[in-house]
Design an enzyme around this catalytic site. Structure first.
Site, mmCIF file in Angstrom:
data_model
loop_
_atom_site.group_PDB
_atom_site.id
_atom_site.type_symbol
_atom_site.label_atom_id
_atom_site.label_comp_id
_atom_site.label_asym_id
_atom_site.label_seq_id
_atom_site.Cartn_x
_atom_site.Cartn_y
_atom_site.Cartn_z
ATOM 1 N N LYS A 1 29.836 -5.015 90.515
ATOM 2 C CA LYS A 1 28.793 -5.950 90.097
ATOM 3 C C LYS A 1 29.219 -6.572 88.772
ATOM 4 O O LYS A 1 29.503 -5.859 87.813
ATOM 5 C CB LYS A 1 27.450 -5.246 89.950
ATOM 6 C CG LYS A 1 26.300 -6.211 89.708
ATOM 7 C CD LYS A 1 24.972 -5.483 89.635
ATOM 8 C CE LYS A 1 23.820 -6.476 89.560
ATOM 9 N NZ LYS A 1 23.943 -7.426 88.435
ATOM 10 N N PHE B 1 25.212 17.076 53.465
ATOM 11 C CA PHE B 1 25.369 18.220 54.366
ATOM 12 C C PHE B 1 24.459 19.362 53.918
ATOM 13 O O PHE B 1 24.295 19.623 52.721
ATOM 14 C CB PHE B 1 26.817 18.701 54.386
ATOM 15 C CG PHE B 1 27.646 18.046 55.453
ATOM 16 C CD1 PHE B 1 27.524 18.441 56.784
ATOM 17 C CD2 PHE B 1 28.528 17.034 55.143
ATOM 18 C CE1 PHE B 1 28.274 17.844 57.778
ATOM 19 C CE2 PHE B 1 29.287 16.429 56.122
ATOM 20 C CZ PHE B 1 29.161 16.834 57.444
ATOM 21 N N LYS C 1 37.130 8.544 64.282
ATOM 22 C CA LYS C 1 38.421 7.870 64.391
ATOM 23 C C LYS C 1 39.512 8.745 64.986
ATOM 24 O O LYS C 1 40.662 8.313 65.093
ATOM 25 C CB LYS C 1 38.876 7.374 63.012
ATOM 26 C CG LYS C 1 39.042 8.478 61.976
ATOM 27 C CD LYS C 1 39.489 7.901 60.642
ATOM 28 C CE LYS C 1 39.683 9.018 59.607
ATOM 29 N NZ LYS C 1 40.180 8.475 58.322
ATOM 30 N N SER D 1 36.083 11.998 69.145
ATOM 31 C CA SER D 1 35.322 12.507 67.999
ATOM 32 C C SER D 1 34.101 11.669 67.672
ATOM 33 O O SER D 1 33.206 12.122 66.956
ATOM 34 C CB SER D 1 36.230 12.573 66.761
ATOM 35 O OG SER D 1 36.524 11.258 66.302
ATOM 36 N N GLY D 2 34.048 10.419 68.175
ATOM 37 C CA GLY D 2 32.967 9.527 67.786
ATOM 38 C C GLY D 2 33.223 8.850 66.467
ATOM 39 O O GLY D 2 32.446 7.989 66.040
#
Length: 855
Positions: A256, A625, A724, A721-722
């Site tokens: 499609k 963190f 690099k 890794s989301g």
């Protein structure tokens, strides 16, 4: 190597430098963007009588024709080897070239097309070319079967061998030898006849579908169902939406596309392009109109779609829209997939395969149409294709009944099944922007039921800066005093809304509908101009929901840690707070995302100490963190003392959603559980690219690391890794302690750095990491963490760390390929976990492995 890793201009630089186009009939070649097509790539073998007779073998790879000169012609006997000398890249237009190159010019002599057709490769063709080993299956008129191209070792890097391989088929028929066929497969001429007009191709050519048309002689070959008829005024056949691909061999399944559906009409020398509503858009596509004028027929109606391709082969509607508005350059393609009228004959009663065959022959016979391609598909295997295209991020599949006639309007003989829900909605208003957003915040959407415009939600993501500016100006021009919705938005939205006359149509991706008739997770794709607002209706599938069909069941993950599947009642304060500014994703959006993928993410989180990246004001605000408890966390987030350290952990989905409530955008667990904190159940190698390292080099590095682990008897798994880099993860039976695990990971890293010092580095010193990949083994110690599978990243693109199969790891992906708005469609299409076998993996590290690495 010519053309590798460069832009197309530089890929053709050598070709152009060697030729004087004012004196040679060879094509100069137009700049083409690299992208995959819906059809298989093309190959051509040209017989070239230059100073010495030879054959030029060319493959369409990466936007050009990769080329080899074969002195003795292609091998035809199984195992037969022929020298193939790599030459400069040629433009795609060269595949149709026949003629006489004049004396004094490069390559002077006569050229005919000895064979042409399509080819297939098992893996990525560009990767195989770069490695120096290509296995191709040719589907030509004269050559059919498998061949291998292998670069010779040592010596001249341009020397390859072409080897005939054994085929899977039972047929052992030997293809014709080049010297047995002296005539062109496309014009029927020999070398001595190149100055004469083209004639019919040789009668012994085995594939009649490749024989070109002569418009004066084509109609006697038409099927019996073809009827002579005046030129029609057609509207296209519209597929009906369903939520399951039809089963059986009676269906042809095609990708499609995400573009503009058009009917191309040729009457004599005139070409007209019409939308589904018979709006004449010829003037919008001057280049495609010029190319379609080259169709080798007197008259025809071709059904197709205009698209813009991304580099990964998917189609991009917003890029198409921007190209039409001159906002950015893009190459437009016309994908032709049906032929309802041809040479004064109505073909609507002709079966689909015969219409497709006629269309294929017509396109093959037509010259100078580099941006007109055949939309191809497969018969049967619809479910397998659906799974594959959903993994690729393609919108879905269109299935066409083989025995059905072509009829205008919506028909059940064509069915569309979507991975990504993608529909049109009327814009009835907008909200004011918040934060750094300009022009408007979100669009208020609806659809028509009879004469009433029904509100169905708002969309605030997917806008480029140009789209925000352009659309904002249009909305201001359309402002009106009262709401156009008969059943309007909620009171708190209406209070902030600006109303507009319902004249604009938005194309929107979304995951599903809520029970109260609202779009869930919509994303703007562009404006549609080929429909009228009152044609926009709610499109409801006719079968069971895709979500229930496609979501993997928990029974396939019995070895995973269990987690609650209940829908927890976690109260979110400020659910509309923007957490990902670029895409305007809110706290509620993030909570919905995690609830949707709970079965996938929870096994990697439950009962593990966690380090949390909190961004209370979103990804553009201050982030920090947190590893230790604070009194602000509510009950679902639990605490435990491990030696002298207080850690955080969760047990269930309620705990995860509570982290969202506190602005957690990244979740980093230990490599061990709270039940056995001193012994890891996984190792993680983080491949971190230094400056100057391109993504393909990182892909190759991950595969090198995998191979070393395999030589030690250890299976590993790949994760984007989301950010690099790439993570290579090794599951372990908890046996070795952290000290041994760290020593082992360090030894692996140091060995790679020692054996490949120009590629790898095992020290974290940033000054030494230029053009090298840091193998971060330091995550493999007690208390160290790495980002969890399926955790979001606090990046502008709202990317996600995603496990993938090794075979998926290729230059076509990027570390941040998947985002919050695209991951659901991938997971919904999977039949099995990409990390299948991860939790069942029974393997340990030992002293012998460490010695082997240090020896």
């Amino acid at each position: 190597m010519a053309g590798s890793g460069s832009t197309l201009d530089s890929a053709l630089e050598e070709y152009r430098r060697k030729r004087e186009f004012s004196g040679t009939p060879e094509p100069e070649g137009s700049v083409r963007k690299r992208r995959k097509r819906t059809s298989a790539p093309r190959f051509v073998i040209q017989k070239h009588a230059a100073r010495r007779l030879h054959y030029d073998f060319r493959l369409e790879i990466d936007g050009v024709l990769k080329s080899w000169a074969i002195p003795k012609g292609p091998s035809v006997e199984i195992g037969e080897k022929r020298l193939a000398v790599e030459t400069e890249d040629h433009p795609l237009d060269y595949a149709d070239f026949e003629g006489v190159i004049p004396k004094g010019h490069y390559g002077a002599g006569r050229v005919i097309v000895w064979d042409t057709g399509r080819f297939h490769v098992e893996d990525d063709a560009l990767e195989g070319y770069a490695r120096g080993k290509l296995s191709v299956e040719l589907e030509g008129s004269r050559l059919k079967g498998r061949w291998s191209l292998v670069r010779t070792k040592g010596g001249d890097a341009k020397q390859w061998l072409l080897i005939k391989s054994r085929d899977d088929s039972d047929s052992e028929q030997t293809p014709p030898r080049p010297d047995e066929d002296e005539q062109s497969i496309i014009s029927g001429r020999g070398f001595d006849e190149l100055d004469q007009p083209e004639r019919a191709a040789p009668s012994e050519a085995p594939d009649a579908s490749k024989v070109p048309y002569s418009s004066a002689e084509s109609t006697h070959d038409l099927p019996d169902e073809a009827r002579q008829a005046p030129f029609p005024e057609l509207k296209p056949l519209i597929p009906q939406l369903v939520d399951e691909v039809p089963k059986g061999d009676g269906w042809l399944h095609e990708l499609k596309l995400d573009g503009y559906r058009l009917l191309a009409e040729k009457r004599g020398d005139e070409i007209r392009l019409f939308t589904r509503n018979r709006n004449d858009w010829t003037a919008r596509f001057p280049d495609l109109t010029r190319q379609l004028a080259e169709l080798a027929c007197d008259n025809a109606v071709i059904d197709g779609e205009v698209v813009v391709y991304n580099s990964d082969g998917t189609t991009d509607f917003q890029a198409l829209q921007n190209a039409l508005k001159d906002q950015e350059e893009a190459e437009l393609d016309f994908v032709a997939f049906d032929l309802p009228y041809f040479e004064d004959h109505d073909l609507t009663r002709v079966a689909l395969p015969e219409r497709k065959a006629l269309l294929s022959r017509l396109l093959d016979a037509s010259r100078s149409m580099p941006n007109v391609t055949l939309g191809e598909g497969i018969v049967g295997q619809g479910e397998a294709l659906m799974e594959k295209v959903c993994e690729m991020g393609v919108e879905g599949v269109v299935s066409k009944r083989l025995d059905a006639r072509y009829a205008s309007g919506k028909q059940s003989s064509w069915l569309k099944t979507k991975c990504i829900n993608n529909d049109e909605f009327v814009i009835g208003g907008y909200t004011e922007p918040q934060g750094e957003r300009r022009h408007f915040g979100s669009l208020l959407l609806g659809y028509y039921e009879g004469e009433q415009l029904i509100y169905c939600g708002r969309v605030g993501t997917g806008f480029s800066a140009k789209a925000l500016s352009s659309l904002g100006a249009q909305l201001r021009d359309l402002q009106c005093e009262s709401s156009p919705f008969q059943r309007g938005p909620e009171r708190d939205i209406s209070r902030l809304a600006r109303w507009v006359n319902p004249e604009l149509i938005a194309q929107v991706h979304y995951t599903t509908w809520t029970r109260d008739g609202r779009l869930r997770h919509p994303s703007f794709q562009g404006l549609r101009e080929d429909k009228r607002p009152r044609q926009v209706k709610r499109d409801i599938p006719e079968r069971a929901s895709m979500a229930s069909r496609k979501t993997p069941s928990s029974s396939s993950r019995t070895a995973r840690p269990s987690s609650s599947k209940a829908s927890p009642e976690v109260r979110l304060t400020s659910p509309d707070k923007i957490l990902f500014d670029k895409h305007q994703l809110t706290k509620q959006d993030l909570a919905d995302f995690y609830q949707d993928i709970g079965d996938w993410i929870m096994p990697y989180l439950v009962r593990r100490p966690l380090s949390l990246l909190r961004c209370p004001d979103g990804d553009t605000g201050e982030c920090f963190f947190q590893k230790h408890p604070q009194s602000t966390f509510s009950d679902p987030v639990r605490t435990l003392a491990i030696e002298d350290e207080e850690v955080l952990y969760i047990e269930d989905l309620a705990g995860l959603l509570t982290l969202v409530q506190y602005g957690v955008l990244e979740i980093h667990p230990w490599g061990s559980t709270i039940d056995d904190p001193d012994r890891p159940d996984s190792l993680t190698f983080d491949l971190d690219p230094g400056p100057g390292i391109a993504w393909p080099a990182l892909v190759e590095a991950a595969k090198i690391l995998r191979n070393i682990l395999l030589t030690l008897g250890l299976n590993s798994f790949a994760k984007l890794s989301g950010s690099k880099g790439v993570h290579v993860v090794v599951p372990l039976t908890p046996q070795a302690e952290w000290r041994e695990a760290k020593s082992f990971a360090k030894a692996i890293s140091q060995r790679l750095a020692r054996e490949m010092p120009d590629t790898f580095i095992a020290t974290a010193t940033k000054a030494k990491r230029h053009e090298r990949i840091f193998i971060d083994y330091l995550r493999n110690s007690k208390g160290a963490t790495s980002v969890a599978c399926y955790s979001t990243r606090a990046k502008g693109e709202a990317s996600v760390a995603v496990p993938i199969r090794w075979k998926e790891l290729s230059p076509r992906l990027t570390p941040a390929h998947y985002r919050i708005d695209t991951l659901r469609s991938r997971l919904g299409s999977l039949r099995s976990d990409p990390w299948k076998g991860y939790w069942e993996c029974d393997q340990t590290i030992d002293h012998d492995m460490l010695e082997a690495l240090e020896s």
